[in-house]
Write a protein that holds these residues in place. Structure first.
Motif, short mmCIF file in Angstrom:
data_model
loop_
_atom_site.label_atom_id
_atom_site.label_comp_id
_atom_site.label_asym_id
_atom_site.label_seq_id
_atom_site.Cartn_x
_atom_site.Cartn_y
_atom_site.Cartn_z
N VAL A 70 0.84 -1.20 0.00
CA VAL A 70 0.00 0.00 0.00
C VAL A 70 0.87 1.25 0.00
N GLU A 71 1.93 1.26 0.82
CA GLU A 71 2.82 2.41 0.87
C GLU A 71 3.54 2.62 -0.46
N GLN A 72 3.89 1.53 -1.10
CA GLN A 72 4.50 1.65 -2.43
C GLN A 72 3.52 2.29 -3.40
N GLY A 73 2.28 1.90 -3.31
CA GLY A 73 1.25 2.52 -4.16
C GLY A 73 1.06 3.98 -3.86
N ILE A 74 1.12 4.35 -2.58
CA ILE A 74 0.99 5.75 -2.19
C ILE A 74 2.14 6.57 -2.78
N ARG A 75 3.36 6.02 -2.68
CA ARG A 75 4.52 6.73 -3.22
C ARG A 75 4.39 6.94 -4.73
N SER A 76 3.89 5.94 -5.41
CA SER A 76 3.70 6.06 -6.86
C SER A 76 2.66 7.13 -7.18
#
Length: 272
Positions: free
Chosen positions: A46-52
């Motif tokens: 989820v955090e990776q998606g937020i960063r993207s």
């Protein structure tokens, strides 16, 4: 949120929802954001998606986080259903999954190389000093507005150049034959400094007059190029603080290019 906004989720799903271990419904292990039919979506994903999403210009908010998690849940549901329908073993799926794996490993290799060979603050300062010194007594930055045409062979480049010499516009020929993504803009690259381009390009660029096209194709590791000088201007140089981020990015790209050139030289590459 539109379905196409977070396209990166399709790649995230491969590393999280498809191959995460299953847990019973109603229980979540540490670092789990959700479970879809027992398949875990991790907080890290989820955090990776937020960063993207942030990198695409969106603002962090509870609504964005909810949307990212919701999208990952949808993708997990669809991928699980595709698996049930036998699509995971299809030739099309295997081909696409192999491509995704290849692209991921390529990005990982480049990022690992840069992590092991970082651009230091001293490198950035030295490059800034070098660029300031190269401006000469007037101390002005010369910028060039450039367009280019990229093709696979020298013959293709010569054919494109012949069309331009016969009177066709550079823009039209670029849209017709260029292999670069900027072909849709007529080959427009934008404003650059000579030092921000590769030496083969810079050596030709500084000799051109406004409106002039390179008199001969330029050979590069990835193909053959024609360049056009659309415009030219001079300006005062920025301070080190203003310039350091751009200089660092340029040095990173240079390191990546040199690494790729090294790999090319040691590889057996056959092109049809």
């Amino acid at each position: 949120m539109k379905y196409s906004i977070i396209r990166w989720c399709s790649c995230l799903a491969l590393s999280s929802t498809l191959i995460a271990p299953a847990f019973s419904q109603g229980t979540l292990p540490p670092n789990a954001a959700a479970s879809v039919n027992g398949v875990i979506i991790s907080n890290d994903t989820v955090e990776q998606g937020i960063r993207s999403a942030l990198a695409q210009g969106q603002k962090d908010s509870p609504e964005l986080r909810k949307a990212v998690l919701g999208k990952l849940i949808e993708i997990s549901l669809l991928s699980q259903q595709a698996d049930k329908n036998g699509l995971a073993d299809s030739e099309k799926a295997n081909r696409q999954l192999a491509l995704i794996r290849q692209n991921y490993l390529a990005d990982l290799e480049l990022s690992t190389f840069i992590a092991n060979n970082p651009v230091s603050d001293a490198d950035v300062q030295a490059e800034y000093n070098r660029e300031i010194a190269s401006l000469g007594a007037q101390g002005m930055i010369v910028e060039y507005k450039v367009s280019d045409i990229a093709v696979a062979t020298e013959a293709d480049a010569q054919a494109a150049l012949a069309r331009i010499k016969k009177g066709e516009s550079f823009d039209k020929v670029a849209k017709s034959v260029s292999l670069a993504p900027n072909k849709t803009q007529g080959g427009l690259v934008g404003w650059v400094q000579a030092g921000q381009t590769l030496p083969q390009i810079a050596a030709v660029l500084v000799t051109l007059s406004k409106g002039q096209v390179s008199p001969a194709p330029i050979q590069m590791p990835q193909g053959w190029y024609l360049i056009k000088l659309d415009d030219k201007k001079s300006s005062k140089p920025p301070s080190f603080e203003q310039a350091k981020a751009g200089i660092r990015n340029g040095l990173v790209q240079k390191k990546q290019f040199e690494y790729l050139s090294q790999l090319r030289q040691g590889a057996a590459i056959v092109v049809q």
